[in-house]
Design a protein around this motif. Sequence first.
Motif, PDB file in Angstrom:
ATOM      1  N   ILE A 128       0.870  -1.178   0.000  1.00  0.00           N
ATOM      2  CA  ILE A 128       0.000   0.000   0.000  1.00  0.00           C
ATOM      3  C   ILE A 128       0.903   1.223   0.000  1.00  0.00           C
ATOM      4  CG2 ILE A 128      -1.646   1.337   1.389  1.00  0.00           C
ATOM      5  CD1 ILE A 128      -2.752  -1.337   2.437  1.00  0.00           C
ATOM      6  N   VAL A 129       0.639   2.137  -0.947  1.00  0.00           N
ATOM      7  CA  VAL A 129       1.422   3.372  -1.023  1.00  0.00           C
ATOM      8  C   VAL A 129       0.473   4.546  -0.817  1.00  0.00           C
ATOM      9  CG1 VAL A 129       2.808   4.867  -2.520  1.00  0.00           C
ATOM     10  CG2 VAL A 129       3.116   2.396  -2.616  1.00  0.00           C
ATOM     11  N   SER A 130       0.917   5.517   0.012  1.00  0.00           N
ATOM     12  CA  SER A 130       0.112   6.721   0.220  1.00  0.00           C
ATOM     13  C   SER A 130       0.922   7.959  -0.099  1.00  0.00           C
ATOM     14  CB  SER A 130      -0.340   6.824   1.675  1.00  0.00           C
ATOM     15  OG  SER A 130      -1.317   5.856   1.947  1.00  0.00           O
ATOM     16  N   PHE A 131       0.249   8.931  -0.711  1.00  0.00           N
ATOM     17  CA  PHE A 131       0.799  10.278  -0.800  1.00  0.00           C
ATOM     18  C   PHE A 131       0.006  11.141   0.172  1.00  0.00           C
ATOM     19  CE2 PHE A 131       0.486  14.656  -2.170  1.00  0.00           C
ATOM     20  CZ  PHE A 131       1.817  15.016  -2.178  1.00  0.00           C
ATOM     21  N   VAL A 132       0.703  11.803   1.082  1.00  0.00           N
ATOM     22  CA  VAL A 132       0.042  12.681   2.041  1.00  0.00           C
ATOM     23  C   VAL A 132       0.554  14.099   1.812  1.00  0.00           C
ATOM     24  CG1 VAL A 132      -0.311  13.180   4.489  1.00  0.00           C
ATOM     25  CG2 VAL A 132      -0.113  10.803   3.722  1.00  0.00           C
ATOM     26  N   GLY A 133      -0.321  14.974   1.345  1.00  0.00           N
ATOM     27  CA  GLY A 133       0.067  16.370   1.143  1.00  0.00           C
ATOM     28  C   GLY A 133      -0.071  17.114   2.455  1.00  0.00           C
ATOM     29  N   THR A 134       0.890  18.013   2.734  1.00  0.00           N
ATOM     30  CA  THR A 134       0.817  18.789   3.986  1.00  0.00           C
ATOM     31  C   THR A 134       1.013  20.272   3.671  1.00  0.00           C
ATOM     32  OG1 THR A 134       3.172  18.406   4.339  1.00  0.00           O
ATOM     33  CG2 THR A 134       1.669  16.931   5.476  1.00  0.00           C
ATOM     34  N   VAL A 135       0.503  21.105   4.530  1.00  0.00           N
ATOM     35  CA  VAL A 135       0.636  22.556   4.347  1.00  0.00           C
ATOM     36  C   VAL A 135       2.040  22.980   4.784  1.00  0.00           C
ATOM     37  CG1 VAL A 135      -0.199  24.823   5.042  1.00  0.00           C
ATOM     38  CG2 VAL A 135      -1.831  22.944   4.704  1.00  0.00           C
ATOM     39  N   ARG A 136       2.778  23.527   3.831  1.00  0.00           N
ATOM     40  CA  ARG A 136       4.168  23.952   4.078  1.00  0.00           C
ATOM     41  C   ARG A 136       4.182  25.359   4.702  1.00  0.00           C
ATOM     42  NH1 ARG A 136       6.065  22.919  -1.077  1.00  0.00           N
ATOM     43  NH2 ARG A 136       5.138  24.915  -1.590  1.00  0.00           N
ATOM     44  N   ASN A 137       5.241  25.642   5.485  1.00  0.00           N
ATOM     45  CA  ASN A 137       5.250  26.906   6.232  1.00  0.00           C
ATOM     46  C   ASN A 137       5.754  28.099   5.438  1.00  0.00           C
ATOM     47  OD1 ASN A 137       7.959  26.406   6.070  1.00  0.00           O
ATOM     48  ND2 ASN A 137       8.331  26.379   8.276  1.00  0.00           N
ATOM     49  N   GLN A 138       6.216  27.861   4.203  1.00  0.00           N
ATOM     50  CA  GLN A 138       6.683  29.021   3.434  1.00  0.00           C
ATOM     51  C   GLN A 138       6.549  28.798   1.936  1.00  0.00           C
ATOM     52  OE1 GLN A 138       9.864  29.265   1.546  1.00  0.00           O
ATOM     53  NE2 GLN A 138      10.171  27.064   1.737  1.00  0.00           N
ATOM     54  N   THR A 139       6.419  29.891   1.196  1.00  0.00           N
ATOM     55  CA  THR A 139       6.411  29.879  -0.266  1.00  0.00           C
ATOM     56  C   THR A 139       7.364  30.962  -0.734  1.00  0.00           C
ATOM     57  OG1 THR A 139       4.146  29.115  -0.459  1.00  0.00           O
ATOM     58  CG2 THR A 139       4.998  30.345  -2.300  1.00  0.00           C
ATOM     59  N   LYS A 140       8.345  30.574  -1.514  1.00  0.00           N
ATOM     60  CA  LYS A 140       9.347  31.520  -2.031  1.00  0.00           C
ATOM     61  C   LYS A 140       9.883  32.427  -0.923  1.00  0.00           C
ATOM     62  CE  LYS A 140       7.155  31.413  -6.567  1.00  0.00           C
ATOM     63  NZ  LYS A 140       6.025  31.976  -7.274  1.00  0.00           N
ATOM     64  N   GLY A 141      10.173  31.822   0.213  1.00  0.00           N
ATOM     65  CA  GLY A 141      10.780  32.578   1.303  1.00  0.00           C
ATOM     66  C   GLY A 141       9.807  33.349   2.186  1.00  0.00           C
ATOM     67  N   LYS A 142       8.519  33.387   1.806  1.00  0.00           N
ATOM     68  CA  LYS A 142       7.542  34.110   2.641  1.00  0.00           C
ATOM     69  C   LYS A 142       6.842  33.134   3.579  1.00  0.00           C
ATOM     70  CE  LYS A 142       4.978  37.571   1.251  1.00  0.00           C
ATOM     71  NZ  LYS A 142       4.005  38.412   0.490  1.00  0.00           N
ATOM     72  N   SER A 143       6.670  33.548   4.827  1.00  0.00           N
ATOM     73  CA  SER A 143       6.020  32.679   5.804  1.00  0.00           C
ATOM     74  C   SER A 143       4.530  32.563   5.531  1.00  0.00           C
ATOM     75  CB  SER A 143       6.196  33.256   7.206  1.00  0.00           C
ATOM     76  OG  SER A 143       7.507  33.045   7.616  1.00  0.00           O
ATOM     77  N   VAL A 144       4.052  31.330   5.452  1.00  0.00           N
ATOM     78  CA  VAL A 144       2.629  31.078   5.246  1.00  0.00           C
ATOM     79  C   VAL A 144       1.980  30.850   6.616  1.00  0.00           C
ATOM     80  CG1 VAL A 144       0.961  29.450   4.279  1.00  0.00           C
ATOM     81  CG2 VAL A 144       2.984  30.084   2.957  1.00  0.00           C
ATOM     82  N   LEU A 145       0.883  31.558   6.871  1.00  0.00           N
ATOM     83  CA  LEU A 145       0.168  31.353   8.134  1.00  0.00           C
ATOM     84  C   LEU A 145      -0.821  30.207   8.015  1.00  0.00           C
ATOM     85  CD1 LEU A 145      -0.665  35.047   9.152  1.00  0.00           C
ATOM     86  CD2 LEU A 145       1.240  33.614   9.917  1.00  0.00           C
ATOM     87  N   LYS A 146      -1.586  30.224   6.905  1.00  0.00           N
ATOM     88  CA  LYS A 146      -2.588  29.177   6.685  1.00  0.00           C
ATOM     89  C   LYS A 146      -3.007  29.179   5.220  1.00  0.00           C
ATOM     90  CE  LYS A 146      -6.150  32.429   8.137  1.00  0.00           C
ATOM     91  NZ  LYS A 146      -7.320  32.716   8.931  1.00  0.00           N
ATOM     92  N   LEU A 147      -3.737  28.144   4.835  1.00  0.00           N
ATOM     93  CA  LEU A 147      -4.271  28.050   3.479  1.00  0.00           C
ATOM     94  C   LEU A 147      -5.786  27.910   3.542  1.00  0.00           C
ATOM     95  CD1 LEU A 147      -1.929  25.417   1.742  1.00  0.00           C
ATOM     96  CD2 LEU A 147      -1.719  27.890   1.729  1.00  0.00           C
TER      97      LEU A 147
END
Lengths: 142, 80
Positions: A32-51
């Motif tokens: 069984i193989v799973s891909f689990v996507g997670t919310v990353r804390n930054q995009t192009k060096g900018k801090s992401v608070l939430k999506l």
Amino acid sequence: MEKNNIDIKLTQEILSLDICSAFVGADDVGGIVSFVGTVRNQTKGKSVLKLDFEAYEPMAISEMRKIGEQVLLKFEIKKIAIHHRTGTLKVGEVPVIITASSAHRKAAFEACQFAIDTLKETVPIWKKEIFEDGEIWVSATP
Amino acid sequence: MKVKLLSFGITKEMVGGFEKNMELPSGTSVESFLEILKKEFPALKKLTSLRVAVNEEYVEGSHEIMERDEIVLVPPVSGG
């Protein structure tokens, strides 16, 4: 193709890897193989608070189901679960899980890769990244 | 003919609302519909891409819109 080999879910609730794994499990499965996507804390060096995720729900579900059907035709897999979350997600939370089972591992790896790549192209779900100083709809404009 | 336009993601902001009821000449293609929309809402021209779904299926520019169709603007998707 048997419809009950595909499990599609679009929900505001927390996703469960256990539920996905349980769905695809069977006696004739060797992996069984799973891909689990997670919310990353930054995009192009900018801090992401939430999506914020928004979906055109009926079509998102039918497009996810089409991916499941394509995967079953294309790869030697037994079952596939594609679960996606909507609403507001914080860093580290899980917006997507794709789990595939097969008799031999290669097919399940390939199926997961194909399914997540296709989902990102075709399924009408949009995310807005919220930073400290603003927000942006991902990939919308150059 | 009357149609319903739904806009998601950034397009909701570009056309100023989620749902709009619109009146179109009968026989309007998706391509001409997009031209009309882009004239009214020039911000749509800034998108990387803009697909259209009619009644929950993606359609090509040549697709003919029918009375009471649900037309959906699909800016670049970003699920996952």
